[in-house]
Design an enzyme around this catalytic site. Structure first.
Site, PDB file in Angstrom:
ATOM      1  N   ASP A  94       0.847  -1.090  -0.002  1.00  0.00           N
ATOM      2  CA  ASP A  94      -0.225   0.071  -0.051  1.00  0.00           C
ATOM      3  C   ASP A  94       0.887   1.298  -0.114  1.00  0.00           C
ATOM      4  O   ASP A  94       2.132   1.220  -0.015  1.00  0.00           O
ATOM      5  CB  ASP A  94      -1.049   0.034   1.094  1.00  0.00           C
ATOM      6  CG  ASP A  94      -0.346  -0.419   2.328  1.00  0.00           C
ATOM      7  OD1 ASP A  94       0.931  -0.365   2.388  1.00  0.00           O
ATOM      8  OD2 ASP A  94      -1.058  -0.581   3.564  1.00  0.00           O
ATOM      9  N   ASP A 153      -8.221  -1.407  13.936  1.00  0.00           N
ATOM     10  CA  ASP A 153      -9.868  -1.625  13.445  1.00  0.00           C
ATOM     11  C   ASP A 153      -9.871  -2.983  12.492  1.00  0.00           C
ATOM     12  O   ASP A 153     -10.901  -2.961  11.797  1.00  0.00           O
ATOM     13  CB  ASP A 153     -10.244  -0.617  12.735  1.00  0.00           C
ATOM     14  CG  ASP A 153      -9.423  -0.157  11.360  1.00  0.00           C
ATOM     15  OD1 ASP A 153      -8.259  -0.894  11.063  1.00  0.00           O
ATOM     16  OD2 ASP A 153      -9.799   1.183  10.741  1.00  0.00           O
ATOM     17  N   HIS A 209      -7.937  -3.574   9.812  1.00  0.00           N
ATOM     18  CA  HIS A 209      -7.512  -3.432   8.326  1.00  0.00           C
ATOM     19  C   HIS A 209      -6.292  -4.266   7.920  1.00  0.00           C
ATOM     20  O   HIS A 209      -5.501  -4.485   8.946  1.00  0.00           O
ATOM     21  CB  HIS A 209      -7.396  -2.118   8.090  1.00  0.00           C
ATOM     22  CG  HIS A 209      -6.404  -1.366   8.531  1.00  0.00           C
ATOM     23  ND1 HIS A 209      -6.353  -0.154   9.191  1.00  0.00           N
ATOM     24  CD2 HIS A 209      -4.974  -1.386   8.165  1.00  0.00           C
ATOM     25  CE1 HIS A 209      -5.321   0.310   9.633  1.00  0.00           C
ATOM     26  NE2 HIS A 209      -4.463  -0.571   9.116  1.00  0.00           N
ATOM     27  N   GLU A 264      -9.746  -0.809   4.951  1.00  0.00           N
ATOM     28  CA  GLU A 264     -10.416  -0.141   5.856  1.00  0.00           C
ATOM     29  C   GLU A 264     -11.820  -1.037   6.122  1.00  0.00           C
ATOM     30  O   GLU A 264     -12.130  -1.619   5.255  1.00  0.00           O
ATOM     31  CB  GLU A 264     -10.863   1.244   6.026  1.00  0.00           C
ATOM     32  CG  GLU A 264      -9.651   2.038   6.163  1.00  0.00           C
ATOM     33  CD  GLU A 264      -8.817   2.178   7.419  1.00  0.00           C
ATOM     34  OE1 GLU A 264      -8.886   1.132   8.172  1.00  0.00           O
ATOM     35  OE2 GLU A 264      -8.266   3.254   7.994  1.00  0.00           O
TER      36      GLU A 264
HETATM   37  C1  GLP Z   1      -0.777   0.610   8.341  1.00  0.00           C
HETATM   38  C2  GLP Z   1      -0.473  -0.275   7.207  1.00  0.00           C
HETATM   39  C3  GLP Z   1      -0.799  -1.707   7.368  1.00  0.00           C
HETATM   40  C4  GLP Z   1      -0.177  -2.282   8.959  1.00  0.00           C
HETATM   41  C5  GLP Z   1      -0.816  -1.195   9.896  1.00  0.00           C
HETATM   42  C6  GLP Z   1      -0.482  -1.547  11.334  1.00  0.00           C
HETATM   43  O1  GLP Z   1      -2.048   0.903   8.513  1.00  0.00           O
HETATM   44  N1  GLP Z   1      -1.007   0.212   5.982  1.00  0.00           N
HETATM   45  O2  GLP Z   1      -0.221  -2.521   6.643  1.00  0.00           O
HETATM   46  O3  GLP Z   1      -0.524  -3.328   9.222  1.00  0.00           O
HETATM   47  O4  GLP Z   1      -0.214  -0.006   9.785  1.00  0.00           O
HETATM   48  O5  GLP Z   1       0.962  -0.964  11.635  1.00  0.00           O
HETATM   49  P1  GLP Z   1       1.552  -1.418  12.912  1.00  0.00           P
HETATM   50  O6  GLP Z   1       2.259  -2.833  12.615  1.00  0.00           O
HETATM   51  O7  GLP Z   1       2.521  -0.331  13.139  1.00  0.00           O
HETATM   52  O8  GLP Z   1       0.606  -1.412  14.034  1.00  0.00           O
END
Ligand code: GLP
Length: 260
Positions: free
Chosen positions: A67, A136, A138, A143
């Site tokens: 992404d 949440d 995702h 989302e």
């Molecule tokens: C972002 C990324 C996701 C990732 C999420 C959680 O939203 N787009 O791919 O899984 O963060 O991040 P973290 O691992 O820092 O909690």
């Protein structure tokens, strides 16, 4: 779906790095889909350490992005392109040519999204896609209520995700509202999905994704539809799993030749 409960984030990093190294042993030019955020960093560090120790050969690996933020200036340190180059491509000693991602700076965003889906298919598809999970539920930036059949496209972030990601910027006002993400349908085309989650803040999302119904409101529950999905969680992220005892017993009895 296989659920593996590891003692801590470092153990999760080692386990997933082993799966990646084993895959590259079988298929040296495998396409690895990588995720951003804090959770996967122990994986990249463990894999880079093995490369430095001469224990893993990643020299022909190809890396692709999950992404991207829309509209950050080229080279912005928190664009996911910059993050993946800094945290994955460079530490593994790969050239930027081995890396592909969607163009978050494109004038024509829908065309850039379609081009990325095409590029993934033309590259032969993703062999192993590493995923984190948002608080949440995702995956990527899909989302809640993202279509389970979605392709790579533009999405609007929830306030919760912008708050979660504000730590990477000077403040929440600097977090973009719009992103490009591989769709859930796109993600499900990878041959192996590995979702890594660590920490108590992810426990609720993990329980809903693993033990709840398949529902677009919990995008990570789409992993239940995939024939080869592995969820690696530390004790804290596993703390709300009702079937934790079963998952532990199953993994403990797993033949070592099987891998993830
Ligand atoms: C972002 C990324 C996701 C990732 C999420 C959680 O939203 N787009 O791919 O899984 O963060 O991040 P973290 O691992 O820092 O909690």
């Amino acid at each position: 779906m296989e659920v593996v409960i590891v003692p801590d984030a470092a153990a999760g990093g080692e386990l997933v790095a082993t799966a990646m190294a084993d895959l590259l042993g079988r298929k040296p030019d495998a396409l690895l889909g990588v995720a951003t955020g804090s959770t996967p960093l122990p994986v990249y560090r463990a894999l880079a350490a093995r490369v430095r120790a001469g224990e893993a050969d990643v020299s022909r690996a190809r890396i692709c992005q999950l992404d991207e933020y829309v509209g950050l200036p080229a080279g912005h340190p928190e664009s996911y392109r910059s993050v993946v180059l800094r945290e994955v491509v460079e530490p593994l000693g790969l050239s930027p040519d081995s890396f592909m991602g969607p163009d978050g700076g494109a004038e024509d965003v829908p065309a850039a999204c379609a081009a990325y889906d095409r590029a993934l298919a033309e590259a032969g598809g993703v062999d192993l896609q590493l995923l984190g999970i948002g608080t949440d539920g995702h995956i990527g930036f899909n989302e809640p209520c993202s279509s389970l059949a979605s392709r790579t496209r533009i999405k609007t972030l929830t306030e919760q995700t912008r708050q979660d990601n504000a730590r990477f910027f000077d403040g929440i006002d600097d977090v973009p509202h719009h992103v490009i993400t591989q769709g859930i349908g796109t993600i499900l085309e990878a041959r192996h999905l590995v979702l890594l989650a660590t920490g108590e803040a992810k426990a609720e999302a993990v329980a809903l994704a693993v033990e709840g119904p398949v529902a677009a409101v919990v995008p990570a529950s789409a992993l239940q539809l995939h024939p080869h999905a592995t969820v690696v969680v530390d004790e804290a992220a596993a703390s709300r799993l009702k079937l934790a005892g079963y998952f532990r017993a199953t993994y403990a009895a797993k033949p070592s030749w099987q891998g993830l």
